[in-house]
Design a protein around this motif. Structure first.
Motif, PDB file in Angstrom:
ATOM      1  N   SER A   1       0.804  -1.218   0.000  1.00  0.00           N
ATOM      2  CA  SER A   1       0.000   0.000   0.000  1.00  0.00           C
ATOM      3  C   SER A   1       0.840   1.272   0.000  1.00  0.00           C
ATOM      4  CB  SER A   1      -0.934   0.009   1.216  1.00  0.00           C
ATOM      5  OG  SER A   1      -0.178  -0.080   2.422  1.00  0.00           O
TER       6      SER A   1
ATOM      7  N   LYS B   1       2.304   1.100  -3.952  1.00  0.00           N
ATOM      8  CA  LYS B   1       1.146   0.996  -4.832  1.00  0.00           C
ATOM      9  C   LYS B   1       1.500   0.387  -6.194  1.00  0.00           C
ATOM     10  CE  LYS B   1      -1.462   4.794  -2.747  1.00  0.00           C
ATOM     11  NZ  LYS B   1      -2.190   6.056  -2.998  1.00  0.00           N
TER      12      LYS B   1
ATOM     13  N   ALA C   1      -1.032   1.184  -9.299  1.00  0.00           N
ATOM     14  CA  ALA C   1      -1.919   2.343  -9.343  1.00  0.00           C
ATOM     15  C   ALA C   1      -1.490   3.261 -10.489  1.00  0.00           C
ATOM     16  CB  ALA C   1      -1.854   3.097  -8.016  1.00  0.00           C
TER      17      ALA C   1
ATOM     18  N   ARG D   1       0.605   6.396  -9.873  1.00  0.00           N
ATOM     19  CA  ARG D   1       1.959   6.075  -9.423  1.00  0.00           C
ATOM     20  C   ARG D   1       2.829   5.643 -10.602  1.00  0.00           C
ATOM     21  NH1 ARG D   1       6.032   7.166  -6.252  1.00  0.00           N
ATOM     22  NH2 ARG D   1       6.962   5.397  -5.141  1.00  0.00           N
TER      23      ARG D   1
ATOM     24  N   GLY E   1      -9.231   1.728  -1.493  1.00  0.00           N
ATOM     25  CA  GLY E   1      -7.945   2.033  -2.116  1.00  0.00           C
ATOM     26  C   GLY E   1      -8.095   2.507  -3.549  1.00  0.00           C
TER      27      GLY E   1
END
Length: 218
Positions: free
Chosen positions: A23, A26, A46, A49, A153
């Motif tokens: 987390s 990511k 993500a 990211r 998330g």
């Protein structure tokens, strides 16, 4: 289009190093033996990211500077998120043989090998619909005077779309982002006190004062 069996690809490009998804980062990345002397890094995670880590983007058979396409990528992610879809970014990079030959000892504590070497190769989206009973449960909570808050998330745009689908954000209420978009102005020009719904990212949550957090919860 079939590119062959997964097992054959794994045999041809053995994994040399991996950072599992977490987390904080990511993303998940692995480094593979590309040929006898070169290494290839591949990453998924993500989209915001992954996009920020890429210096280039591949479109068709050509590679372009990321700075020329970054806003387009961000807008694409936001558009997909607004449909309630979860988006994943994918990138790869062939590492310079002179600096990172096969046999180099990679470390999760030293990620300099990522700098300037990553090329965005695509964005993927998927629909993970809420369970059928969720909207009714949210409505029952509301009638009982229970306030429902969703923690996820997902990207803010995805979270907002899902919250609307299940009734956490009702049709008559708008977030700052939605009001700003309807008026074609910056969201910072909207007084939060005039909004009846809010989507707060993790970064924003960490920076909220106690008074601001009280407003969000209200």
């Amino acid at each position: 289009m079939s590119l062959g069996k997964v097992e054959a690809f794994r045999d041809n490009y053995p994994k040399l190093f991996e950072i599992p998804f977490n987390s904080t980062n990511k993303y998940q990345l692995s480094i593979h033996k590309h040929d006898m002397t070169r290494c290839l890094v591949v990453m998924k995670g993500a989209p915001e990211r992954v996009i920020n880590l890429c210096s280039k983007i591949r479109i068709g058979d050509k590679v372009h500077k990321m700075e020329d396409w970054k806003e387009v990528c961000i807008q694409t992610v936001d558009n997909l998120g607004s449909l309630g879809e979860r988006v994943i970014g994918f990138c790869e990079g062939e590492l310079p043989e002179s600096e990172y030959p096969v046999g180099y000892k990679f470390s999760a504590e030293d990620l300099t090998f990522l700098e300037g070497n990553l090329v965005l190769v695509g964005l993927g989206s998927m629909i993970d619909p809420p369970r059928p009973g969720v909207p009714n449960a949210v409505e029952l909570c509301r009638k009982a005077g229970i306030k429902v808050v969703m923690v996820t998330g997902d990207l803010p745009s995805t979270a907002r779309a899902i919250a609307r689908k299940v009734g956490i954000i009702t049709p008559e209420n708008l977030t700052r982002e939605e009001i700003a978009k309807s008026r074609n102005i910056n969201k910072d020009d909207i007084d939060p006190a005039t909004c009846n719904a809010a989507v707060i990212s993790g970064t924003e949550l960490q920076e909220l004062t106690t008074q601001e957090l009280d407003w969000v919860l209200a």
